[in-house]
Scaffold this motif. Structure first.
Motif, PDB file in Angstrom:
ATOM      1  N   LEU A 298       0.829  -1.205   0.000  1.00 43.56           N
ATOM      2  CA  LEU A 298       0.000   0.000   0.000  1.00 43.56           C
ATOM      3  C   LEU A 298       0.862   1.253   0.000  1.00 43.56           C
ATOM      4  O   LEU A 298       0.501   2.272  -0.607  1.00 43.56           O
ATOM      5  CB  LEU A 298      -0.943  -0.007   1.202  1.00 43.56           C
ATOM      6  CG  LEU A 298      -2.008  -1.116   1.217  1.00 43.56           C
ATOM      7  CD1 LEU A 298      -2.804  -1.060   2.512  1.00 43.56           C
ATOM      8  CD2 LEU A 298      -2.929  -0.973   0.023  1.00 43.56           C
ATOM      9  N   GLN A 299       2.018   1.190   0.684  1.00 46.44           N
ATOM     10  CA  GLN A 299       2.924   2.335   0.686  1.00 46.44           C
ATOM     11  C   GLN A 299       3.486   2.593  -0.712  1.00 46.44           C
ATOM     12  O   GLN A 299       3.661   3.741  -1.129  1.00 46.44           O
ATOM     13  CB  GLN A 299       4.063   2.094   1.691  1.00 46.44           C
ATOM     14  CG  GLN A 299       5.047   3.242   1.817  1.00 46.44           C
ATOM     15  CD  GLN A 299       4.387   4.504   2.357  1.00 46.44           C
ATOM     16  OE1 GLN A 299       3.512   4.423   3.214  1.00 46.44           O
ATOM     17  NE2 GLN A 299       4.806   5.647   1.838  1.00 46.44           N
ATOM     18  N   VAL A 300       3.754   1.516  -1.476  1.00 47.61           N
ATOM     19  CA  VAL A 300       4.249   1.677  -2.838  1.00 47.61           C
ATOM     20  C   VAL A 300       3.208   2.386  -3.698  1.00 47.61           C
ATOM     21  O   VAL A 300       3.524   3.301  -4.482  1.00 47.61           O
ATOM     22  CB  VAL A 300       4.616   0.302  -3.431  1.00 47.61           C
ATOM     23  CG1 VAL A 300       4.923   0.423  -4.915  1.00 47.61           C
ATOM     24  CG2 VAL A 300       5.806  -0.292  -2.685  1.00 47.61           C
ATOM     25  N   THR A 305       1.165   7.281  -6.593  1.00 44.34           N
ATOM     26  CA  THR A 305       0.015   8.118  -6.958  1.00 44.34           C
ATOM     27  C   THR A 305      -0.019   9.438  -6.220  1.00 44.34           C
ATOM     28  O   THR A 305      -0.879  10.283  -6.523  1.00 44.34           O
ATOM     29  CB  THR A 305      -1.283   7.345  -6.665  1.00 44.34           C
ATOM     30  OG1 THR A 305      -1.318   6.997  -5.262  1.00 44.34           O
ATOM     31  CG2 THR A 305      -1.357   6.075  -7.492  1.00 44.34           C
ATOM     32  N   ASN A 306       0.868   9.634  -5.213  1.00 44.92           N
ATOM     33  CA  ASN A 306       0.855  10.864  -4.411  1.00 44.92           C
ATOM     34  C   ASN A 306      -0.481  11.081  -3.706  1.00 44.92           C
ATOM     35  O   ASN A 306      -0.975  12.204  -3.582  1.00 44.92           O
ATOM     36  CB  ASN A 306       1.186  12.088  -5.270  1.00 44.92           C
ATOM     37  CG  ASN A 306       2.629  12.087  -5.733  1.00 44.92           C
ATOM     38  OD1 ASN A 306       3.525  11.628  -5.012  1.00 44.92           O
ATOM     39  ND2 ASN A 306       2.875  12.606  -6.934  1.00 44.92           N
ATOM     40  N   ILE A 307      -1.083   9.996  -3.259  1.00 44.30           N
ATOM     41  CA  ILE A 307      -2.309  10.095  -2.479  1.00 44.30           C
ATOM     42  C   ILE A 307      -2.011   9.698  -1.044  1.00 44.30           C
ATOM     43  O   ILE A 307      -0.993   9.072  -0.740  1.00 44.30           O
ATOM     44  CB  ILE A 307      -3.421   9.182  -3.058  1.00 44.30           C
ATOM     45  CG1 ILE A 307      -2.979   7.716  -3.024  1.00 44.30           C
ATOM     46  CG2 ILE A 307      -3.795   9.583  -4.469  1.00 44.30           C
ATOM     47  CD1 ILE A 307      -4.069   6.746  -3.450  1.00 44.30           C
ATOM     48  N   ASN A 308      -2.909  10.095  -0.127  1.00 45.83           N
ATOM     49  CA  ASN A 308      -2.747   9.824   1.296  1.00 45.83           C
ATOM     50  C   ASN A 308      -3.495   8.548   1.654  1.00 45.83           C
ATOM     51  O   ASN A 308      -4.714   8.463   1.450  1.00 45.83           O
ATOM     52  CB  ASN A 308      -3.269  10.997   2.128  1.00 45.83           C
ATOM     53  CG  ASN A 308      -2.550  12.289   1.784  1.00 45.83           C
ATOM     54  OD1 ASN A 308      -1.335  12.304   1.622  1.00 45.83           O
ATOM     55  ND2 ASN A 308      -3.296  13.374   1.663  1.00 45.83           N
ATOM     56  N   ILE A 309      -2.780   7.557   2.150  1.00 43.90           N
ATOM     57  CA  ILE A 309      -3.370   6.282   2.555  1.00 43.90           C
ATOM     58  C   ILE A 309      -3.059   6.059   4.025  1.00 43.90           C
ATOM     59  O   ILE A 309      -1.888   6.105   4.443  1.00 43.90           O
ATOM     60  CB  ILE A 309      -2.836   5.107   1.712  1.00 43.90           C
ATOM     61  CG1 ILE A 309      -3.242   5.278   0.237  1.00 43.90           C
ATOM     62  CG2 ILE A 309      -3.363   3.785   2.240  1.00 43.90           C
ATOM     63  CD1 ILE A 309      -2.771   4.156  -0.657  1.00 43.90           C
ATOM     64  N   VAL A 310      -4.102   5.841   4.823  1.00 46.35           N
ATOM     65  CA  VAL A 310      -3.970   5.522   6.245  1.00 46.35           C
ATOM     66  C   VAL A 310      -4.355   4.058   6.410  1.00 46.35           C
ATOM     67  O   VAL A 310      -5.472   3.655   6.042  1.00 46.35           O
ATOM     68  CB  VAL A 310      -4.867   6.426   7.106  1.00 46.35           C
ATOM     69  CG1 VAL A 310      -4.749   6.044   8.567  1.00 46.35           C
ATOM     70  CG2 VAL A 310      -4.493   7.893   6.909  1.00 46.35           C
TER      71      VAL A 310
END
Length: 737
Positions: A298-300, A305-310
């Motif tokens: 998910l970090q990759v 994509t330069n999106i924020n994933i928590v």
């Protein structure tokens, strides 16, 4: 030996100098191109004089103002800058300044589009100042005046915004069998509203008129595109285009100067049913990992994509996958399904967690909302209705049981006592919350609602949608009765007289010992009176078959008499004939006006009395013989009118022993008619033919001479009844003339 070496050294220095000059020229040329390259460097928003101003900073001055278009729903302004690139490093700018919410910068092909997202539709102006492009939005006061919201400003200007006619409507076939609807607008500032209505697309152009030559229905099914028909109609001060596609399709719209283009494309079916339900539009990505942790994967995706994933702490495990050139949102969806994970997006942040955790969190949030709503203080708000009836709105807000449980009173004091309990029985049909109640004042047509703020907001939106003026419909019926009659009659009378018996001779002709006389024969004195007999038509006619009268007219007669030289014997021949023709037409045209979905009735005629006898005695009753039109119209969204109509055309008939008969004509049907169109809803065609012959047996069948022993008549009666209907949806101020 030294001279050749020296020459070689000079030649080497010359070559080095030429290479340096060439390299320098290349660098200068590349630098000039870089300086001449148009790029968008920043976007900033400010307020000047109550209006929002967006400043778009560019690397070099623009050669001309950009082209663009605006949309009403959702409220957007789009500007296209050809040959420009996005050097800001981001695509979304959150502004939140007055009417300006945000801006998006998208680079497609050889141009960059800047989309301004607004809170409400507004006019705009563009201006170039050095290396900056300024976009000025119209201030709120000016917007209200343009929309007719500020009456003083409207009256000061003297007139509302003028209505301009569309120039042209055309259709083209685009790439990959796409259908393109091209509309030539009267101005680049014309507002366009595009929305999907069922399986169709509806385009509305504000403050526009539709010329007579463009009021048509285009059948474009032969082009092989998803679009089948395009129907252009005028609805008030707007032009409406109804585009009817078929199959699985998607659409997009854009505007360049005064040309608006709607493109409808076919959506290609995918082999995977699960992937067919979603359209993935992300940038393509390739992933090839062996036994990688899900959190690291998910970090990759987040870095790509330069999106924020928590990621939740409950996300664990590893995954092996090999994906090549797939959209990143599809790759994320595959990863989540493989590990039984779900995601929720809030703004520009994606939260990833197990599905059970997401469901549990949403359940807790819903329970918290219910608990908060039960403790939230109640507020009371009143609404003044203009067109709807307060009793009807009360029933709709509180459910079917509210009309019986909450009486209409003059104040809102009894709302909580009666309205809440009565409305609770309606369950899910309520618009109010469980704690809400409603009361009305029928005298002033007001309603008083007590509820939590969220419930009041729902009521406000509901009333704004239903408390609107209802369309009025003018229905005109034409009942045409035509009659064409023709009749012809031909007859004959044949007779004779023998007067020799009264003039001293013998009447008739001797046959043996008997004498036979034809026709009337007067032989001397009668035995009863002692006087000579009297010769009349009755005793001198032996063939009496005259023509009959037609349409109240008597036939004409032509008579001839053949007598002997001594005038003792006579032969009379009378031919009578009559031909009658008649044509008549009766047109009845009842008209009436009614509101949408309300029944209207108009009736005219007479009441015919007739006497009835019973055990209680003799009484007089009346039966109607009237022209009656009863109709219920329903205006459709595409300006058609559905009519439930019943027409009676009764008249007095012939008299009978029981009283006068009533001739009845009646039709009852439902029909769909376009606004202003005329349709024939029914008709009766009746033809009656009569041919009669009266003759003397045997003698009437003789060739030629048989006409002296028979009479003939022929009658033809044609009757036709046609019923026409013409509905018209009336605009404000239209009256029945």
């Amino acid at each position: 030996m030294s001279r050749p070496i020296y020459l070689r050294i000079l030649q080497g220095r010359s070559m080095t100098r030429i290479a340096k000059l060439s390299f320098l020229a290349t660098v200068l040329w590349a630098t000039g191109l870089a300086q001449a390259q148009l790029a968008i460097q920043s976007l900033t928003a400010t307020t000047q004089g109550g209006a929002e101003v967006l400043r778009i900073q560019t690397s070099v001055p623009l050669a001309q103002l950009p082209t663009g278009f605006s949309m009403q729903e959702p409220a957007r302004i789009a500007l296209d800058i050809p040959g420009a690139s996005n050097a800001t490093g981001q695509n979304l700018f959150t502004l939140n300044l007055g009417n300006l919410r945000s801006a998006q910068v998208v680079q497609v092909g050889g141009r960059t589009r800047i989309v301004l997202n607004l809170n409400q539709a507004a006019q705009h102006e563009t201006r170039i100042e050095g290396n900056a492009l300024l976009v000025l939005l119209q201030p709120p006061v000016a917007r209200e005046a343009a929309a007719g919201g500020a009456l003083a400003a409207t009256f000061a200007e003297g007139a509302a915004r003028p209505v301009q006619a569309l120039i042209d409507i055309d259709f083209r076939r685009g790439e990959q069998n796409s259908g393109r609807v091209l509309v030539e607008l009267p101005s680049s500032q014309t507002g366009v509203d595009v929305r999907q209505q069922g399986r169709n697309l509806v385009l509305e152009f504000a403050q526009t008129a539709l010329p007579e030559g463009l009021r048509r229905r285009l059948d474009v099914s032969d082009f092989g595109t998803p679009v089948r028909t395009i129907t252009a109609t005028q609805v008030g001060d707007r032009v409406r285009l109804l585009v009817e596609p078929s199959g699985n399709w998607e659409h997009s719209a854009f505007q360049t100067e005064r040309q608006f283009v709607l493109e409808v494309r076919e959506v290609r079916q995918q082999a995977d049913p699960a992937a067919r339900d979603r359209a993935f539009t992300g940038e393509q990505i390739s992933l090839n990992f062996q036994n990688i942790e899900v959190r690291a994967l998910l970090q990759v995706i987040a870095d790509f994509t330069n999106i924020n994933i928590v990621t939740s702490d409950a996300v664990e495990g590893s995954l092996t996958l090999r994906l090549r050139d797939v959209p990143w949102d599809q790759a994320l969806d595959i990863i989540l399904h493989a590990k039984d994970l779900g995601m929720r997006k809030t703004g520009n942040v994606i939260w990833v967690a197990p599905n059970e955790q997401i469901v549990e969190r949403e359940r807790q949030e819903l329970e918290a909302q219910v608990s908060t709503q039960a403790l939230e203080p109640l507020r009371t708000q009143h609404f003044q209705l203009s067109f709807a009836r307060a009793q009807d709105v009360q029933t709709q807000l509180a459910g079917a049981a509210a009309g019986a449980g909450t009486p209409a009173t003059g104040t809102a004091a009894g709302a909580a006592a009666g309205g809440g309990q009565a409305a609770a029985a309606s369950g899910a049909s309520r618009i109010l919350s469980e704690r809400g109640s409603v009361n009305i004042d029928a005298r002033t047509n007001q309603i008083f609602v007590t509820d939590v703020p969220a419930g009041l907001e729902r009521v406000t939106q509901y009333i704004q949608r239903i408390d609107v003026a209802v369309s009025q419909v003018l229905i005109e019926a034409r009942i045409v009765e035509a009659e064409d009659t023709f009749g012809r009659s031909l007859g004959v009378r044949l007779g004779g007289a023998d007067l020799r018996g009264v003039r001293g001779g013998d009447a008739g002709y001797r046959i043996g010992s008997q004498r036979i006389a034809l026709g009337a024969s007067l032989d001397g004195v009668t035995a009863t009176t002692g006087q000579f007999g009297t010769l009349t038509a009755a005793n001198s006619t032996f063939v009496n078959l005259p023509a009959i009268g037609l349409s109240g007219a008597a036939p004409a007669a032509l008579a001839a008499t053949l007598f002997s030289p001594t005038a003792n014997r006579f032969l009379n021949l009378e031919i009578s004939a009559l031909q009658a023709e008649g044509r008549g037409q009766l047109v009845s045209s009842p008209r009436l006006i009614t509101t949408n979905q309300n029944t209207a009735l108009i009736e005219q005629g007479v009441q015919i009395p007739f006497t009835t006898t019973s055990e209680d005695g003799t009484s007089v009753q009346f039966k109607n013989a009237t022209l009656r039109l009863e109709v219920t119209p329903q205006v459709t969204p595409d300006s058609g009118v559905i009519l439930n109509v019943q027409i009676n055309k009764d008249s007095r008939g012939e008299d009978t022993l029981a009283g006068p008969a009533i001739n009845t004509k009646r039709i009852q049907t439902q029909v769909l008619v376009e606004n202003g169109g005329t349709v024939v809803i029914g008709g009766i065609f009746e033809t009656v033919e009569r041919n009669s012959t009266n003759q003397v047996p045997l003698l009437g069948e003789l060739p030629v001479l048989g006409h002296l022993f028979r009479s003939t008549s022929r009658e033809t009666d044609k009757r036709e009844l046609l019923i026409f209907l013409t509905p018209r949806v009336l605009t404000t101020g239209t009256a029945l003339r």
